[in-house]
Design a protein around this motif. Structure first.
Motif, PDB file in Angstrom:
ATOM      1  N   CYS A  92      -1.636   4.310   4.578  1.00 42.29           N
ATOM      2  CA  CYS A  92      -0.891   5.554   4.784  1.00 42.29           C
ATOM      3  C   CYS A  92      -1.069   6.442   3.553  1.00 42.29           C
ATOM      4  O   CYS A  92      -0.825   6.019   2.424  1.00 42.29           O
ATOM      5  N   HIS A  94       0.576   8.941   2.633  1.00 50.07           N
ATOM      6  CA  HIS A  94       1.810   9.460   2.036  1.00 50.07           C
ATOM      7  C   HIS A  94       2.422   8.485   1.038  1.00 50.07           C
ATOM      8  O   HIS A  94       2.969   8.901   0.028  1.00 50.07           O
ATOM      9  N   HIS A  95       2.356   7.202   1.364  1.00 49.00           N
ATOM     10  CA  HIS A  95       3.025   6.211   0.524  1.00 49.00           C
ATOM     11  C   HIS A  95       2.063   5.196  -0.098  1.00 49.00           C
ATOM     12  O   HIS A  95       2.483   4.342  -0.880  1.00 49.00           O
ATOM     13  N   CYS A 163       5.311   1.596   5.667  1.00 48.66           N
ATOM     14  CA  CYS A 163       6.236   2.554   5.041  1.00 48.66           C
ATOM     15  C   CYS A 163       7.472   2.783   5.904  1.00 48.66           C
ATOM     16  O   CYS A 163       8.478   3.296   5.423  1.00 48.66           O
TER      17      CYS A 163
HETATM   18 ZN   LIG Z   1       3.722   6.027   4.721  1.00 45.48          ZN
END
Ligand SMILES: [Zn+2]
Ligand SMILES: Nc1nc2c(ncn2[C@@H]2O[C@H](COP(=O)(O)OP(=O)(O)OP(=O)(O)O)[C@@H](O)[C@H]2O)c(=O)[nH]1
Length: 203
Positions: A92, A94-95, A163
């Motif tokens: 991912c 984003h994380h 996440c």
């Molecule tokens: Zn994430």
């Protein structure tokens, strides 16, 4: 970055400069987390993490279009070809936590077929990067469409996002399904045939 992808266990395939730079950063991260990077169990961790992260993103070193082009064959087969249950491991963006699940891929050839193993290879080449599931789904579809110019391509991915499980909303059982279709798969009948072929796997 890993230059040649054959066996990932061989240390010489990890670029030394990048591994050292990443390891230096991991050392700082571990210290910032309040740990003692000199204790026995952590001494080699920055280097291990540096290699692991390069492995988890080795898709940047691969050319998915070339993977398909390397094994295309002329064949007058006009039926749907489905490769289902392809394991997907991605990160991912984003994380920087994993998301993982299965991809189901189909195409209807228009004069050219591709070596079957190349489909999961293309999935991997795009998955082993920092991703969102939607883009991953579209990229696989677009790549197959571009290489083979088939009558249609279908890609469905079902995945669980760490996440959303280990942190944040902490939903342990949620599965995200994304799909992307071209050509014949935009028609109800063809799409339904594809869905029924993979449906025991779709939740
Ligand atoms: Zn994430
Ligand atoms: N659409 C999409 N979203 C994703 C994917 N992977 C992670 N996300 C989401 O990216 C979003 C980032 O939102 P932010 O609010 O900036 O980050 P956050 O504060 O850590 O969000 P929470 O996870 O809700 O705690 C979150 O809603 C994640 O669930 C993906 O593959 N596709």
């Amino acid at each position: 970055m890993i230059k040649e992808i054959k066996s990932y266990e061989k240390i010489e395939q990890y670029d030394t400069e990048i591994t050292e730079a990443l390891a230096d950063n991991y050392k700082v991260i571990i210290e910032n987390l309040g740990e003692d990077v000199t204790r026995e169990g952590l001494q080699k961790t920055p280097e291990r993490a540096a290699k692991a992260m390069q492995y988890l993103t080795h898709g940047y070193g691969l050319d998915p279009l070339e993977i398909l082009k390397s094994a295309m064959f002329t064949e007058d087969h006009k039926q749907m070809i489905v490769v289902k249950d392809i394991e997907v491991y991605s990160m991912c963006e984003h994380h920087m936590l994993p998301f993982f699940g299965k991809a189901h891929v189909a195409y209807i050839p228009n004069g050219k077929i591709v070596g079957l193993s190349k489909i999961p290879r293309v999935v991997d080449a795009f998955a082993r990067r920092m991703q969102v599931q939607e883009r991953l789904t579209d990229q696989i579809k677009n790549c197959i469409q571009e290489a083979l110019n088939p009558f249609g391509v279908a890609v469905v991915i079902e995945a669980q996002h760490m996440c959303m499980q280990m942190r944040g909303i902490q939903k342990q059982n949620s599965v995200t399904t994304t799909s992307s279709f071209t050509g014949a798969f935009e028609k109800d009948k063809t799409r339904k045939e594809f869905i029924s072929l993979v449906s025991n796997k779709l939740s």
